[in-house]
Enzyme design. Structure first.
Site, PDB file in Angstrom:
ATOM      1  N   SER A  56       9.157  -4.332  -8.815  1.00 23.38           N
ATOM      2  CA  SER A  56       8.583  -3.108  -9.373  1.00 23.38           C
ATOM      3  C   SER A  56       8.332  -2.059  -8.286  1.00 23.38           C
ATOM      4  CB  SER A  56       7.266  -3.421 -10.074  1.00 23.38           C
ATOM      5  OG  SER A  56       6.677  -2.237 -10.540  1.00 23.38           O
TER       6      SER A  56
ATOM      7  N   LYS B  57       9.246   0.577 -12.417  1.00 21.90           N
ATOM      8  CA  LYS B  57       8.042   1.029 -11.703  1.00 21.90           C
ATOM      9  C   LYS B  57       6.873   0.829 -12.660  1.00 21.90           C
ATOM     10  CE  LYS B  57       5.742   3.922  -8.837  1.00 21.90           C
ATOM     11  NZ  LYS B  57       5.262   3.074  -7.763  1.00 21.90           N
ATOM     12  N   SER B  58       5.679   0.607 -12.139  1.00 23.32           N
ATOM     13  CA  SER B  58       4.518   0.409 -13.021  1.00 23.32           C
ATOM     14  C   SER B  58       4.228   1.681 -13.822  1.00 23.32           C
ATOM     15  CB  SER B  58       3.281   0.047 -12.204  1.00 23.32           C
ATOM     16  OG  SER B  58       3.446  -1.213 -11.622  1.00 23.32           O
TER      17      SER B  58
ATOM     18  N   LEU C 272       1.077   4.967  -7.600  1.00 29.90           N
ATOM     19  CA  LEU C 272       1.455   4.626  -8.981  1.00 29.90           C
ATOM     20  C   LEU C 272       1.828   5.857  -9.809  1.00 29.90           C
ATOM     21  CD1 LEU C 272      -1.192   1.810  -9.630  1.00 29.90           C
ATOM     22  CD2 LEU C 272       1.254   1.506  -9.240  1.00 29.90           C
TER      23      LEU C 272
ATOM     24  N   CYS D  62      -2.286  -3.597  -7.391  1.00 31.37           N
ATOM     25  CA  CYS D  62      -1.838  -2.599  -6.418  1.00 31.37           C
ATOM     26  C   CYS D  62      -2.978  -2.267  -5.447  1.00 31.37           C
ATOM     27  CB  CYS D  62      -1.375  -1.327  -7.127  1.00 31.37           C
ATOM     28  SG  CYS D  62      -0.811  -0.095  -5.957  1.00 31.37           S
TER      29      CYS D  62
ATOM     30  N   LYS E 255       1.130 -10.318 -12.276  1.00 33.38           N
ATOM     31  CA  LYS E 255       1.471 -10.118 -10.857  1.00 33.38           C
ATOM     32  C   LYS E 255       0.199 -10.113 -10.011  1.00 33.38           C
ATOM     33  CE  LYS E 255       4.091  -7.260  -7.673  1.00 33.38           C
ATOM     34  NZ  LYS E 255       5.012  -6.139  -7.543  1.00 33.38           N
TER      35      LYS E 255
ATOM     36  N   GLY F 142       9.340  -9.744   1.015  1.00 36.02           N
ATOM     37  CA  GLY F 142      10.154  -9.901   2.214  1.00 36.02           C
ATOM     38  C   GLY F 142      11.491 -10.593   2.033  1.00 36.02           C
TER      39      GLY F 142
HETATM   40  C1  LIG Z   1       7.646   1.939  -2.331  1.00 29.12           C
HETATM   41  C2  LIG Z   1       7.031   0.794  -3.083  1.00 29.12           C
HETATM   42  C3  LIG Z   1       6.485   1.015  -4.344  1.00 29.12           C
HETATM   43  C4  LIG Z   1       5.913  -0.047  -5.067  1.00 29.12           C
HETATM   44  N1  LIG Z   1       5.426   0.191  -6.322  1.00 29.12           N
HETATM   45  C5  LIG Z   1       4.953  -0.860  -7.064  1.00 29.12           C
HETATM   46  C6  LIG Z   1       4.557  -0.667  -8.413  1.00 29.12           C
HETATM   47  O1  LIG Z   1       4.636   0.430  -8.974  1.00 29.12           O
HETATM   48  N2  LIG Z   1       4.089  -1.749  -9.093  1.00 29.12           N
HETATM   49  C7  LIG Z   1       4.006  -3.009  -8.535  1.00 29.12           C
HETATM   50  O2  LIG Z   1       3.597  -3.962  -9.217  1.00 29.12           O
HETATM   51  N3  LIG Z   1       4.416  -3.218  -7.263  1.00 29.12           N
HETATM   52  C8  LIG Z   1       4.879  -2.189  -6.523  1.00 29.12           C
HETATM   53  N4  LIG Z   1       5.313  -2.417  -5.238  1.00 29.12           N
HETATM   54  C9  LIG Z   1       5.240  -3.782  -4.680  1.00 29.12           C
HETATM   55  C10 LIG Z   1       6.569  -4.511  -4.822  1.00 29.12           C
HETATM   56  O3  LIG Z   1       6.939  -4.686  -6.170  1.00 29.12           O
HETATM   57  C11 LIG Z   1       6.501  -5.906  -4.147  1.00 29.12           C
HETATM   58  O4  LIG Z   1       5.497  -6.687  -4.754  1.00 29.12           O
HETATM   59  C12 LIG Z   1       6.208  -5.804  -2.663  1.00 29.12           C
HETATM   60  O5  LIG Z   1       6.817  -4.664  -2.091  1.00 29.12           O
HETATM   61  C13 LIG Z   1       6.688  -7.048  -1.900  1.00 29.12           C
HETATM   62  O6  LIG Z   1       8.077  -7.223  -2.028  1.00 29.12           O
HETATM   63  P1  LIG Z   1       9.143  -6.706  -0.918  1.00 29.12           P
HETATM   64  O7  LIG Z   1       8.663  -7.217   0.399  1.00 29.12           O
HETATM   65  O8  LIG Z   1      10.457  -7.299  -1.346  1.00 29.12           O
HETATM   66  O9  LIG Z   1       9.130  -5.228  -0.979  1.00 29.12           O
HETATM   67  C14 LIG Z   1       5.868  -1.362  -4.497  1.00 29.12           C
HETATM   68  C15 LIG Z   1       6.408  -1.566  -3.218  1.00 29.12           C
HETATM   69  C16 LIG Z   1       6.992  -0.521  -2.510  1.00 29.12           C
HETATM   70  C17 LIG Z   1       7.568  -0.793  -1.148  1.00 29.12           C
END
Ligand SMILES: Cc1cc2nc3c(=O)[nH]c(=O)nc-3n(C[C@H](O)[C@H](O)[C@H](O)COP(=O)(O)O)c2cc1C
Length: 302
Positions: free
Chosen positions: A22, A46-47, A74, A129, A162, A241
């Site tokens: 997301s 996206k949320s 958000l 978040c 989540k 990651g």
């Molecule tokens: C730019 C950005 C925006 C994000 N927006 C949301 C969001 O709207 N809702 C949500 O649940 N997580 C959001 N996340 C978290 C990601 O979904 C994920 O849980 C987190 O980045 C860890 O995964 P990754 O290391 O693969 O990025 C966001 C992360 C990033 C980097």
């Protein structure tokens, strides 16, 4: 040897265990469709909240060598506007998971209901978040229970909770979500972080604090998935990651039935889905695993 790379989360059968996380590119139906076509097994939006939110002013994202720090805030157009994006995203032919958040319990249910109406295949509840209005839900077992329970009694599609790692005991929160009827757990969201520009002696992000994601948080995410798998019976979606096929397999062996990919897209582009899928298939062939299911939770065998 043929390998079966499909997996299952609740009643969702997905063609491979790689899901778009997301918040990364999930802002329009057209982009979600493109990511499905690039090889993702499922996509998460996206949320989305009930009313539109502007988010924070720039700068909102800082790229580090080991991940990202973001404080997007958000931002979203509100569920009413977003319904059409869900309809377009469905054309990608893979399950569309709609991430939902609210400022109160009732809002989570209302937004989830509208997402289901628009064709969502599952709901992911953003309880976590670190720079939004809702991290408290994922930090309190009682509030987690209330949100999951309210949404479960409103929609028929699967509901994923989540979670944030920013708690004393993530298992307690996971068990509470499971008890309330969650169909799966997504772990983890970003960790609260900040970065300072020493030339101007000021925090870089307009919001001061943001969420750390990417390679830097992988060991924390693996630990959370491993702990949750020991205690829960519902499936776990690992996130945090994932950058290579080795990372994806590590999550699966820790207990994840699928993994989400977020920040790595900023470093490697959307081709990453095909690259990791191929990597997993080669690994399975070389190591003699017939299906993803054979690898889930393997690291728990002692
Ligand atoms: C730019 C950005 C925006 C994000 N927006 C949301 C969001 O709207 N809702 C949500 O649940 N997580 C959001 N996340 C978290 C990601 O979904 C994920 O849980 C987190 O980045 C860890 O995964 P990754 O290391 O693969 O990025 C966001 C992360 C990033 C980097």
């Amino acid at each position: 040897m043929d390998v079966d790379i499909s997996t299952k989360i609740a009643n969702l059968k997905i063609r491979n265990p790689l899901i778009l996380a997301s918040g990364i590119l999930g802002t329009t139906g057209a982009i979600l469709k493109r990511i499905a076509m690039a090889g993702a097994g499922a996509v998460t939006t996206k949320s989305v909240s009930k009313n539109p939110r502007a988010g924070f002013p720039n700068p909102t994202v800082v790229k580090l060598e080991y991940g990202l720090i973001n404080a997007i805030g958000l931002s979203n157009p509100g569920m009413h506007e977003f319904k059409n994006e869900i309809r377009v995203a469905k054309e990608g032919g893979v399950p569309v998971i709609v991430s939902v958040f609210g400022e109160e319990v009732k809002e989570f249910s209302e937004v989830a209901y509208q997402a289901e109406e628009a064709g969502a295949d599952a709901i992911e509840l953003n309880l976590s978040c670190p720079h939004g209005p809702n991290i408290q839900y994922g930090q309190d077992p009682k509030l987690t229970y209330e949100v999951v329970n309210a949404v479960k009694s409103t929609v028929k599609i699967p509901v994923f909770a989540k979670l944030t790692p920013e708690v004393t005991d993530i298992v307690k929160i996971g068990l509470s979500a499971e008890k309330a009827g969650a169909d799966a757990i997504t772990a983890i969201n970003t960790l609260k972080a900040m970065i300072i520009d020493i030339k101007i002696a000021k925090p870089i992000l307009s919001n001061i604090y943001g969420g750390l994601s990417g390679k830097a948080i992988k060991p924390v995410a693996i630990r959370c998935v491993y702990q949750l798998y020991e205690a829960l019976s519902i499936p776990i979606i690992g996130v945090g990651g994932v950058t290579s096929y080795e990372d994806a397999i590590e999550f699966i062996m820790a207990g994840a039935s699928a993994v989400q990919i977020g920040s790595a897209i900023a470093f490697k582009g959307i081709e990453i889905f095909k690259e990791i899928e191929q990597g997993i298939m080669n690994f399975m062939k070389n190591e003699g695993y017939k299906s993803v299911k054979d690898m889930i939770g393997l690291a728990h065998k002692r």
